[in-house]
Scaffold this active site. Structure first.
Site, mmCIF file in Angstrom:
data_model
loop_
_atom_site.group_PDB
_atom_site.id
_atom_site.type_symbol
_atom_site.label_atom_id
_atom_site.label_comp_id
_atom_site.label_asym_id
_atom_site.label_seq_id
_atom_site.Cartn_x
_atom_site.Cartn_y
_atom_site.Cartn_z
ATOM 1 N N ARG A 59 29.887 34.133 26.813
ATOM 2 C CA ARG A 59 30.531 35.346 26.308
ATOM 3 C C ARG A 59 31.921 35.095 25.766
ATOM 4 O O ARG A 59 32.430 35.877 24.966
ATOM 5 C CB ARG A 59 30.506 36.436 27.377
ATOM 6 C CG ARG A 59 29.081 36.922 27.637
ATOM 7 C CD ARG A 59 29.017 37.989 28.702
ATOM 8 N NE ARG A 59 29.627 37.566 29.943
ATOM 9 C CZ ARG A 59 28.977 37.165 31.012
ATOM 10 N NH1 ARG A 59 27.660 37.129 31.007
ATOM 11 N NH2 ARG A 59 29.606 36.817 32.100
ATOM 12 N N GLU A 96 29.862 31.169 42.739
ATOM 13 C CA GLU A 96 29.628 31.872 43.990
ATOM 14 C C GLU A 96 28.801 31.031 44.957
ATOM 15 O O GLU A 96 29.037 31.032 46.157
ATOM 16 C CB GLU A 96 28.931 33.195 43.691
ATOM 17 C CG GLU A 96 28.869 34.109 44.875
ATOM 18 C CD GLU A 96 28.361 35.482 44.510
ATOM 19 O OE1 GLU A 96 28.099 36.245 45.441
ATOM 20 O OE2 GLU A 96 28.224 35.778 43.310
#
Length: 171
Positions: A59, A96
């Site tokens: 992105r 994560e």
């Protein structure tokens, strides 16, 4: 001035329960809103005298490329390790559930060039910190970092101390 938050779709419990995902695809599909977002960012960043925009995949490409165009400068992609064809420098960053690596072409930036790092979202700051590390290793001057969205409650800005941050939308 357009209310860009109205153009962001919030998806509850994605990608996991308790997360309120901020989806920029609804902004991107609205041509007028997307153009206004890029123009607003460019107008706010033009005085930084940027030589290059650097954006991490994927992105960061979507936002960084039109922003570079609006500023009249080049765009440098930062990719996952193994995706660039020429000699690269790499930096690790935390996800994560593990770690990954980002890479940039070794000859992408000349020492002393003025670089703006751009991505869609500033959350915890891990991806941008790795990108910043790569840019510094190529001896560029970072004139700031810009984001469409900043999740202020995740305090990613604190990981980027000393970097001038611009965010179009804050949550």
């Amino acid at each position: 001035m357009m209310d860009f938050k109205e153009k962001i779709r919030v998806i509850e419990d994605f990608p996991q329960p308790g997360v309120r995902f901020k989806d920029i695809t609804t902004l991107l599909k609205d041509g007028k809103a997307f153009r206004a977002a890029i123009d607003t960012m460019a107008d706010s960043l033009r005085d930084r005298k940027v030589d290059l925009v650097v954006g991490p995949e994927a992105r960061g490409f979507v936002v960084g490329t039109p922003l570079a165009y609006a500023l009249g400068v080049g765009f440098i992609p930062v990719r996952k390790s193994g995706k660039l064809p020429a000699e690269t420098v790499e930096a690790d960053y935390s996800l994560e559930y593990g770690k990954d690596q980002l890479a940039i072409h070794k000859d992408a930036i000349e020492p002393g060039q003025r670089v703006l790092i751009v991505d869609d979202l500033l959350a915890t700051g891990g991806t941008v910190q790795a990108t910043l590390n790569l840019v510094h290793r190529l001896q560029a001057d970072v004139v700031g970092a810009a984001f469409v969205i900043e999740l202020t409650y995740l305090e990613g800005r604190e990981k980027l101390s000393g970097v001038d941050i611009f965010s179009l939308i804050q949550y």
